[in-house]
Design a protein around this motif. Structure first.
Motif, PDB file in Angstrom:
ATOM      1  N   LEU A   8      -9.787   0.956  -3.209  1.00 55.51           N
ATOM      2  CA  LEU A   8      -9.091   2.077  -2.591  1.00 55.51           C
ATOM      3  C   LEU A   8     -10.087   3.206  -2.341  1.00 55.51           C
ATOM      4  N   ASP A   9     -10.105   3.684  -1.114  1.00 53.56           N
ATOM      5  CA  ASP A   9     -10.905   4.864  -0.771  1.00 53.56           C
ATOM      6  C   ASP A   9      -9.907   5.953  -0.371  1.00 53.56           C
ATOM      7  N   ILE A  10      -9.615   6.863  -1.300  1.00 57.28           N
ATOM      8  CA  ILE A  10      -8.608   7.897  -1.073  1.00 57.28           C
ATOM      9  C   ILE A  10      -9.285   9.101  -0.421  1.00 57.28           C
ATOM     10  N   GLN A  11      -8.914   9.349   0.823  1.00 60.96           N
ATOM     11  CA  GLN A  11      -9.527  10.456   1.574  1.00 60.96           C
ATOM     12  C   GLN A  11      -8.684  11.728   1.500  1.00 60.96           C
ATOM     13  N   ASP A  12      -7.404  11.565   1.241  1.00 63.45           N
ATOM     14  CA  ASP A  12      -6.517  12.711   1.001  1.00 63.45           C
ATOM     15  C   ASP A  12      -5.373  12.206   0.135  1.00 63.45           C
ATOM     16  N   GLU A  13      -5.254  12.748  -1.051  1.00 65.36           N
ATOM     17  CA  GLU A  13      -4.249  12.260  -1.984  1.00 65.36           C
ATOM     18  C   GLU A  13      -2.833  12.670  -1.623  1.00 65.36           C
ATOM     19  N   GLY A  14      -2.664  13.641  -0.691  1.00 65.90           N
ATOM     20  CA  GLY A  14      -1.347  14.084  -0.290  1.00 65.90           C
ATOM     21  C   GLY A  14      -0.578  14.721  -1.430  1.00 65.90           C
ATOM     22  N   ILE A  20      -3.279   6.996  -7.487  1.00 64.78           N
ATOM     23  CA  ILE A  20      -4.486   7.780  -7.750  1.00 64.78           C
ATOM     24  C   ILE A  20      -4.255   9.154  -7.122  1.00 64.78           C
ATOM     25  N   LYS A  21      -4.378  10.204  -7.913  1.00 66.50           N
ATOM     26  CA  LYS A  21      -3.928  11.532  -7.471  1.00 66.50           C
ATOM     27  C   LYS A  21      -5.093  12.487  -7.176  1.00 66.50           C
ATOM     28  N   ALA A  22      -6.164  11.932  -6.639  1.00 63.37           N
ATOM     29  CA  ALA A  22      -7.290  12.763  -6.212  1.00 63.37           C
ATOM     30  C   ALA A  22      -8.146  11.956  -5.249  1.00 63.37           C
ATOM     31  N   LYS A  23      -8.986  12.634  -4.483  1.00 57.88           N
ATOM     32  CA  LYS A  23      -9.900  11.950  -3.578  1.00 57.88           C
ATOM     33  C   LYS A  23     -10.915  11.170  -4.395  1.00 57.88           C
ATOM     34  N   GLY A  24     -11.268   9.993  -3.892  1.00 56.08           N
ATOM     35  CA  GLY A  24     -12.261   9.194  -4.588  1.00 56.08           C
ATOM     36  C   GLY A  24     -12.170   7.730  -4.183  1.00 56.08           C
ATOM     37  N   LYS A  25     -13.069   6.954  -4.732  1.00 53.46           N
ATOM     38  CA  LYS A  25     -13.126   5.525  -4.438  1.00 53.46           C
ATOM     39  C   LYS A  25     -13.014   4.774  -5.772  1.00 53.46           C
ATOM     40  N   VAL A  26     -12.095   3.788  -5.824  1.00 54.19           N
ATOM     41  CA  VAL A  26     -11.832   3.112  -7.079  1.00 54.19           C
ATOM     42  C   VAL A  26     -11.466   1.648  -6.847  1.00 54.19           C
ATOM     43  N   TYR A  55       0.868  -1.190   0.000  1.00 54.23           N
ATOM     44  CA  TYR A  55       0.000   0.000   0.000  1.00 54.23           C
ATOM     45  C   TYR A  55       0.897   1.231   0.000  1.00 54.23           C
ATOM     46  N   GLU A  56       0.735   2.113  -0.995  1.00 50.69           N
ATOM     47  CA  GLU A  56       1.640   3.233  -1.202  1.00 50.69           C
ATOM     48  C   GLU A  56       0.994   4.545  -0.766  1.00 50.69           C
ATOM     49  N   THR A  57       1.577   5.161   0.258  1.00 47.27           N
ATOM     50  CA  THR A  57       1.083   6.465   0.734  1.00 47.27           C
ATOM     51  C   THR A  57       2.232   7.451   0.888  1.00 47.27           C
ATOM     52  N   ASP A  58       3.332   7.212   0.202  1.00 42.17           N
ATOM     53  CA  ASP A  58       4.474   8.120   0.282  1.00 42.17           C
ATOM     54  C   ASP A  58       4.073   9.484  -0.273  1.00 42.17           C
ATOM     55  N   GLY A  59       4.109  10.506   0.548  1.00 40.96           N
ATOM     56  CA  GLY A  59       3.624  11.827   0.157  1.00 40.96           C
ATOM     57  C   GLY A  59       2.496  12.286   1.075  1.00 40.96           C
ATOM     58  N   PHE A  60       2.338  11.543   2.172  1.00 41.61           N
ATOM     59  CA  PHE A  60       1.418  11.947   3.257  1.00 41.61           C
ATOM     60  C   PHE A  60      -0.056  11.876   2.853  1.00 41.61           C
ATOM     61  N   GLY A  61      -0.385  11.066   1.865  1.00 41.87           N
ATOM     62  CA  GLY A  61      -1.790  10.824   1.586  1.00 41.87           C
ATOM     63  C   GLY A  61      -2.314   9.748   2.524  1.00 41.87           C
ATOM     64  N   LYS A 121       1.710  13.152  -3.487  1.00 42.72           N
ATOM     65  CA  LYS A 121       2.029  12.280  -4.624  1.00 42.72           C
ATOM     66  C   LYS A 121       0.869  11.406  -5.071  1.00 42.72           C
ATOM     67  N   GLY A 122      -0.099  11.196  -4.208  1.00 38.64           N
ATOM     68  CA  GLY A 122      -1.186  10.292  -4.518  1.00 38.64           C
ATOM     69  C   GLY A 122      -1.134   9.053  -3.632  1.00 38.64           C
ATOM     70  N   VAL A 123      -2.162   8.257  -3.713  1.00 42.03           N
ATOM     71  CA  VAL A 123      -2.291   7.031  -2.921  1.00 42.03           C
ATOM     72  C   VAL A 123      -2.508   5.874  -3.883  1.00 42.03           C
ATOM     73  N   GLY A 124      -1.867   4.752  -3.599  1.00 41.62           N
ATOM     74  CA  GLY A 124      -2.038   3.634  -4.522  1.00 41.62           C
ATOM     75  C   GLY A 124      -1.321   2.375  -4.099  1.00 41.62           C
ATOM     76  N   LEU A 125      -0.728   1.700  -5.076  1.00 42.63           N
ATOM     77  CA  LEU A 125      -0.129   0.388  -4.863  1.00 42.63           C
ATOM     78  C   LEU A 125       1.255   0.311  -5.503  1.00 42.63           C
ATOM     79  N   GLU A 126       2.081  -0.534  -4.915  1.00 41.73           N
ATOM     80  CA  GLU A 126       3.414  -0.809  -5.458  1.00 41.73           C
ATOM     81  C   GLU A 126       3.583  -2.307  -5.593  1.00 41.73           C
ATOM     82  N   ASN A 127       4.096  -2.758  -6.745  1.00 41.60           N
ATOM     83  CA  ASN A 127       4.337  -4.183  -6.973  1.00 41.60           C
ATOM     84  C   ASN A 127       5.825  -4.426  -7.203  1.00 41.60           C
ATOM     85  N   SER A 128       6.348  -5.481  -6.562  1.00 41.10           N
ATOM     86  CA  SER A 128       7.781  -5.772  -6.628  1.00 41.10           C
ATOM     87  C   SER A 128       8.146  -6.803  -7.686  1.00 41.10           C
ATOM     88  N   GLY A 129       7.136  -7.351  -8.387  1.00 38.39           N
ATOM     89  CA  GLY A 129       7.417  -8.310  -9.445  1.00 38.39           C
ATOM     90  C   GLY A 129       7.971  -9.619  -8.925  1.00 38.39           C
TER      91      GLY A 129
END
Length: 660
Positions: free
Chosen positions: A111-117, A201-207, A83-89, A119-127
């Motif tokens: 994902l329910d983004i309540q504050d995008e911070g 995801i770089k804005a508030k919303g649910k996706v 779970y990626e929240t680097d940027g204080f989202g 950089k945005g909120v999202g996911l990171e995959n290490s392969g």
């Protein structure tokens, strides 16, 4: 090592060129006999990360969030993800099943983004042990998104190194509600062997997020949903006459529910049914039956699909540990449907594009048939009453509906014993065209059993050696296999096919050793065994020419360290001689080429030789390699080959007279 092999080649050239024909009587060359044109091929099984994380070029691990503890006790839907929240989202993340992209692919991320911070909120995959990417190359990204909050959302996808440095990125904006597939191209500016993919995801919303995918743009033959180019090419370079797939134990699975069902592996990837791998990981089945058939066509190998015989593996539930049988049969009331699945596969492969299953093949991009000739039923099964009843049902139905299909039966997991005998008895009763023998043995076993097929009844079933290998990847192992393979050529009238197994294994994730090819995320490491298999497959023929080669001091004993064969490829007229020496002394002899009309002045000589304990690996990838040169020819010549060597001489048939 290179100087030593060069001297060997020179020794052979001098010996061949300098031989003076003696007054000895001409070699009595018997009439050539027809042998299988499909003798040497390959066996692919999804073990040791051979498919996902291997031949299948997908770089995202667990792309559809379907991993679970059933695959591996340490896994879950978020394995390989962060779970990626680097940027204080901030916001919330959950794994859901209420409204998936498709019922066959039930899990997705909400994902329910309540504050995008920042950089945005999202996911990171290490392969798979990181994602190898190259500067200047493009990578094809796709994802299914379902915007649930009513407004479009800005999205950024980037490849980053371990420290977060951006290697390449792309941005796009979603549309309104409902699942939709988005595709982007990411151009990479820096090399990196262990990149990660970040989706923000770089804005508030649910996706909702599902089927996150990343492929190199350059796959093998540039197919979409394609194969890893370098690994596929190394396999193609074997020049196999056939490819068996999707595996051995994988085929009949760990219990009835885990039997490999081919219909679950075709169609759009988001609609395929993923499942646990019997080797304790996961199958995305992105590499499915269509891709297997397509790969066979691409490399000029006949497809040999193998289906379960209506029973699960006898080792299901780990019963191999106690020597018991976990073999279970599909309930008889369900067998008619299963038999129909087998018949439908033949239609999928060979039916017209207007047929029910041919239409599905055409929809995948291949209107023409795949020209299926062989079909395996069963895999080294324990020959029980449960097995026999179901095998007979399948065999009778296929034989009746498609007498043109060559059915391959099974005679258990060993080169002898109760299941072997019962399997052969059943094959005799049904007149099965081909049976599948398996054996993994010490190299000495192969040297002592070169006469195995000399006494086989030519009127019984032909033989497919579906899995064989000596226990090791040293030159000595490979040469023991080479000696044995010369006897397969001399018995090519009864041995229809043979394939070393397993084919490929990812370093650090091996479920079985030895293997023919090892690889990691960036490199491929063919073994010495690989080069021996390659020489036999690339230099095969459809006529065996007995009596061409005579070894000095040759004895008619079973226990031998030497083997020779002479074959002709009638399509080209080429004659190929092989001399395998797994012994510790040089080997000499003579060959009579006087039956070849207008013998060319030269031929290609290939030698594999070295220390018997040498092996190619990630540490010493080129310890032993084939060395090629050109030699002069005479109608009669003497030869000396070094200890621990395989020598192949290919004589061009451009001016050769075909003997009938």
């Amino acid at each position: 090592m290179m100087r030593k092999i060069g001297c060997i080649a020179l020794l052979l050239m001098l010996a061949f060129a300098g031989f003076r024909a003696s007054a000895q009587q001409k070699t009595d060359v018997a009439k050539p006999k027809e042998i299988s044109p499909d003798l040497f091929g390959i066996f692919f099984e999804d073990l040791s990360y051979a498919a996902d994380g291997g031949l299948y070029a997908e770089l995202i691990q667990n792309r559809s969030f379907e991993y679970s503890p059933a695959d591996n006790r340490d896994w879950n839907s978020m394995t390989a993800w962060k779970y990626e929240t680097d940027g204080f989202g901030y916001g919330t993340i959950s794994v859901e099943t209420a409204a998936p992209v498709h019922p066959n692919n039930p899990h997705y991320i909400l994902l329910d983004i309540q504050d995008e911070g920042q950089k945005g909120v999202g996911l990171e995959n290490s392969g798979f042990d990181g994602m190898p990417v190259k500067a200047g190359k493009n990578y094809s990204f796709s994802v299914f998104l379902n915007v649930m909050s009513g407004q479009s959302l800005p999205v950024k996808v980037a490849l980053v190194d371990r420290k977060g440095k951006e290697l390449g990125s792309s941005s796009f904006t979603t549309s309104n509600k409902g699942w939709k597939k988005y595709t982007e191209q990411i151009h990479v500016n820096f090399d990196n062997d262990s990149a990660k993919l970040v989706l923000l995801i770089k804005a508030k919303g649910k996706v909702g997020i599902d089927m996150v995918s990343l492929f190199p743009e350059e796959t093998f033959k540039n197919h979409k949903n394609g194969l890893r180019a370098d690994l596929a090419q190394v396999i193609a370079d074997i020049k196999p006459k056939f490819m068996r797939f999707p595996g051995g134990c994988l085929t009949h699975g760990d219990g009835i529910a885990n039997i490999y069902r081919w219909k679950n592996t075709i169609g759009p990837v988001e609609q395929r049914v993923e499942q646990r791998n019997i080797w304790n990981y996961h199958q995305s089945v992105g590499l499915g039956y269509f891709e297997y058939f397509q790969f066979c066509e691409d490399i000029g190998a006949k497809p040999v699909p193998v289906l379960a015989a209506g029973v699960s593996c006898q080792n299901s539930g780990g019963t191999w540990r106690i020597g018991g049988t976990g073999q279970k049969g599909i309930p008889m009331e369900e067998m008619s449907a299963y038999v129909q699945d087998v018949l439908d596969l033949i239609e999928y492969a060979n039916g017209p594009a207007t047929s029910i299953w041919g239409t599905k093949r055409a929809a995948a991009g291949h209107p023409a048939p795949f020209n299926l000739e062989y079909l395996g039923i069963g895999n080294e099964d324990k020959i029980t009453g449960i097995f026999e009843e179901r095998f007979r049902m399948i065999y009778d139905a296929v034989h009746k509906a498609h007498p043109e299909i060559k059915i391959i039966g099974t005679v258990g997991p060993s080169p002898n014993g109760e299941d072997f005998d019962k399997g052969w008895k059943l094959a005799d009763q049904l007149s099965v065209g081909i049976v599948d023998e398996h054996y993994y043995e010490k190299p000495q076993w192969f040297l002592k059993n070169t006469a195995r097929y000399d006494s086989y009844n030519r009127l019984r079933s032909k033989v497919y050696i579906g899995e064989y290998a000596s226990w090791g990847n040293t030159l000595f192992n490979a040469l023991a296999e080479a000696v044995y393979m010369t006897s397969l050529e001399s018995n090519g009238d009864v041995v229809r096919m043979a394939s070393y197994a397993p084919l490929i294994a990812r370093i650090g994730h091996t479920s079985w050793n030895p293997n023919l090819i090892y690889f990691n995320g960036t490199k491929v490491f063919p073994t010495v065994n690989y080069y021996v298999q390659q020489q036999f497959a690339a230099n095969s023929g459809n006529e065996y020419l007995p009596g061409i080669i005579k070894l000095k001091g040759e004895k008619t004993v079973i226990d031998t360290t030497a083997g020779t064969s002479s074959v002709r490829d009638s399509a080209t007229g080429d004659v190929i001689l092989k001399i395998a020496n797994a012994g510790n002394a040089t080997l000499s002899g003579e060959a009579d080429l006087s039956k070849i009309n207008k013998l060319p002045k030269s031929a290609t000589l290939i030698v594999i030789s070295g220390d018997p304990g040498a092996k190619n690996s990630s540490d010493t990838p080129q310890a032993v390699l084939p060395q090629s040169s050109v030699i002069k020819l005479k109608k009669k010549w003497a030869f000396t080959v070094p200890a621990y060597s395989l020598t192949v001489v290919r004589i061009s048939g451009a001016n050769a007279e075909k003997r009938k």
